[in-house]
Design a protein around this motif. Structure first.
Motif, PDB file in Angstrom:
ATOM      1  N   VAL A  39      58.434   9.489  43.934  1.00 25.56           N
ATOM      2  CA  VAL A  39      57.328  10.333  44.385  1.00 25.56           C
ATOM      3  C   VAL A  39      56.046   9.902  43.678  1.00 25.56           C
ATOM      4  O   VAL A  39      55.960   9.929  42.441  1.00 25.56           O
ATOM      5  CB  VAL A  39      57.602  11.830  44.113  1.00 25.56           C
ATOM      6  N   GLY A  40      55.071   9.478  44.467  1.00 23.09           N
ATOM      7  CA  GLY A  40      53.771   9.086  43.935  1.00 23.09           C
ATOM      8  C   GLY A  40      52.738  10.179  44.150  1.00 23.09           C
ATOM      9  O   GLY A  40      53.062  11.329  44.442  1.00 23.09           O
ATOM     10  N   GLU A  41      51.475   9.776  44.042  1.00 20.93           N
ATOM     11  CA  GLU A  41      50.381  10.752  44.103  1.00 20.93           C
ATOM     12  C   GLU A  41      49.926  11.011  45.540  1.00 20.93           C
ATOM     13  O   GLU A  41      50.190  12.070  46.098  1.00 20.93           O
ATOM     14  CB  GLU A  41      49.212  10.231  43.248  1.00 20.93           C
ATOM     15  N   ALA A  42      49.263  10.032  46.116  1.00 17.76           N
ATOM     16  CA  ALA A  42      48.669  10.201  47.444  1.00 17.76           C
ATOM     17  C   ALA A  42      48.430   8.815  48.024  1.00 17.76           C
ATOM     18  O   ALA A  42      48.347   7.829  47.288  1.00 17.76           O
ATOM     19  CB  ALA A  42      47.336  10.948  47.313  1.00 17.76           C
TER      20      ALA A  42
ATOM     21  N   ASN B 217      40.834  12.504  42.920  1.00 20.69           N
ATOM     22  CA  ASN B 217      42.019  13.302  42.601  1.00 20.69           C
ATOM     23  C   ASN B 217      42.176  14.436  43.611  1.00 20.69           C
ATOM     24  O   ASN B 217      41.186  15.055  44.003  1.00 20.69           O
ATOM     25  CB  ASN B 217      41.900  13.909  41.203  1.00 20.69           C
ATOM     26  N   PRO B 218      43.420  14.710  44.008  1.00 21.62           N
ATOM     27  CA  PRO B 218      43.642  15.841  44.918  1.00 21.62           C
ATOM     28  C   PRO B 218      43.248  17.164  44.251  1.00 21.62           C
ATOM     29  O   PRO B 218      43.407  17.324  43.046  1.00 21.62           O
ATOM     30  CB  PRO B 218      45.148  15.796  45.173  1.00 21.62           C
TER      31      PRO B 218
ATOM     32  N   THR C 237      50.965  10.247  36.081  1.00 20.71           N
ATOM     33  CA  THR C 237      50.540  11.550  35.582  1.00 20.71           C
ATOM     34  C   THR C 237      50.558  12.640  36.649  1.00 20.71           C
ATOM     35  O   THR C 237      51.115  13.725  36.437  1.00 20.71           O
ATOM     36  CB  THR C 237      49.088  11.434  35.049  1.00 20.71           C
ATOM     37  N   PHE C 238      49.932  12.343  37.774  1.00 21.31           N
ATOM     38  CA  PHE C 238      49.734  13.393  38.776  1.00 21.31           C
ATOM     39  C   PHE C 238      51.066  13.914  39.331  1.00 21.31           C
ATOM     40  O   PHE C 238      51.305  15.123  39.363  1.00 21.31           O
ATOM     41  CB  PHE C 238      48.843  12.882  39.917  1.00 21.31           C
ATOM     42  N   ALA C 239      51.946  12.991  39.757  1.00 20.45           N
ATOM     43  CA  ALA C 239      53.228  13.419  40.338  1.00 20.45           C
ATOM     44  C   ALA C 239      54.067  14.143  39.284  1.00 20.45           C
ATOM     45  O   ALA C 239      54.650  15.199  39.554  1.00 20.45           O
ATOM     46  CB  ALA C 239      53.987  12.219  40.899  1.00 20.45           C
TER      47      ALA C 239
END
Ligand code: URA
Ligand code: URA
Length: 225
Positions: A83-86, A135-136, A165-167
């Motif tokens: 699972v990544g960010e976007a 960033n979302p 970091t984000f995920a």
């Protein structure tokens, strides 16, 4: 009557009142009031139906700037899910996650684990490209998360690998740094979750590859256990 007895009697009275209420609800057919079912929003949908739902999604402002919704690729029977960010620009153009430069590095990591991209499942927390890769926003995460939650529910991977970091922070609901989260398994809804550095970070910091490889060896050991 002592104060203590009075307190106990008061408590018993409350218990009796609640019991009466609950029994009445059962008789009325509201059994779920006793065991509330925490159902995900898309609990009734199979993976194709969730994909269809995502493809037409206009829940947040990201739909305005996207070319395609990047839902996810890979095996729906996968034991391992990344699972990544976007999506970035390349992903937004192709509709496939992790196909740009960072994605090619992820592909090589998967191959080093003696698997192919088709053996695993790859998705992002956010399904549409944020403009300029910003960033979302929290509202975008909140709007989009039901899609990922249902993907995980349906695929039921043995191990989830959160990239970057984000995920990692989003899935684990924490603000801890990726360097403190990586390298060990966390619990994610009963599923083992390994956090590691994002391949885009590795492109800028090749020294991080050793840590990621250590993390992936732990993932492989878990998959083979
Ligand atoms: N980075 C991500 O987090 N996801 C992608 O799909 C591509 C780059
Ligand atoms: N910083 C990030 O945003 N991601 C990483 O994977 C590592 C550092």
């Amino acid at each position: 009557m002592s104060d203590q007895n009075e307190a106990v009697n008061g408590y018993l009275q409350i218990v009796a009142t609640v019991r009466e209420y609950v029994e009445e609800q059962i008789q009325l057919g509201f059994a779920e009031l006793i065991e509330p079912e925490e159902e995900s929003e898309f609990a009734q949908l199979d993976i194709e139906q969730v994909r269809d739902e995502a493809m037409g999604c206009e829940r947040c402002e990201l739909h305005q700037g996207r070319n395609t919704v990047v839902f996810g690729v890979g095996s729906e029977e996968a034991d391992l899910m990344f699972v990544g960010e976007a999506p970035g620009a390349e992903e937004d153009a192709q509709g496939v996650p992790f196909v740009g430069r960072a994605g090619q590095l992820l592909t090589r990591i998967i191959e080093a684990m003696e698997m192919k991209r088709e053996d695993v499942y790859i998705a992002n927390v956010i399904k549409c490209r944020p403009p300029g890769n910003r960033n979302p926003k929290p509202i975008e995460i909140e709007s989009c998360e039901p899609f990922l939650l249902r993907q995980i529910e349906l695929i039921k991977p043995k191990v989830i690998c959160a990239l970057g970091t984000f995920a990692a922070q989003t899935l684990l609901g924490t603000k801890q740094s990726i360097s403190s989260l990586r390298g060990r398994f966390h619990d994610y809804h009963g599923c083992k979750l390994m956090a590691t550095y994002h391949p885009a970070y590795l492109l800028r910091n090749p020294n991080g590859k050793r840590d990621v490889w250590e993390d992936m060896q732990k993932v492989m050991a878990e998959l083979n256990s």
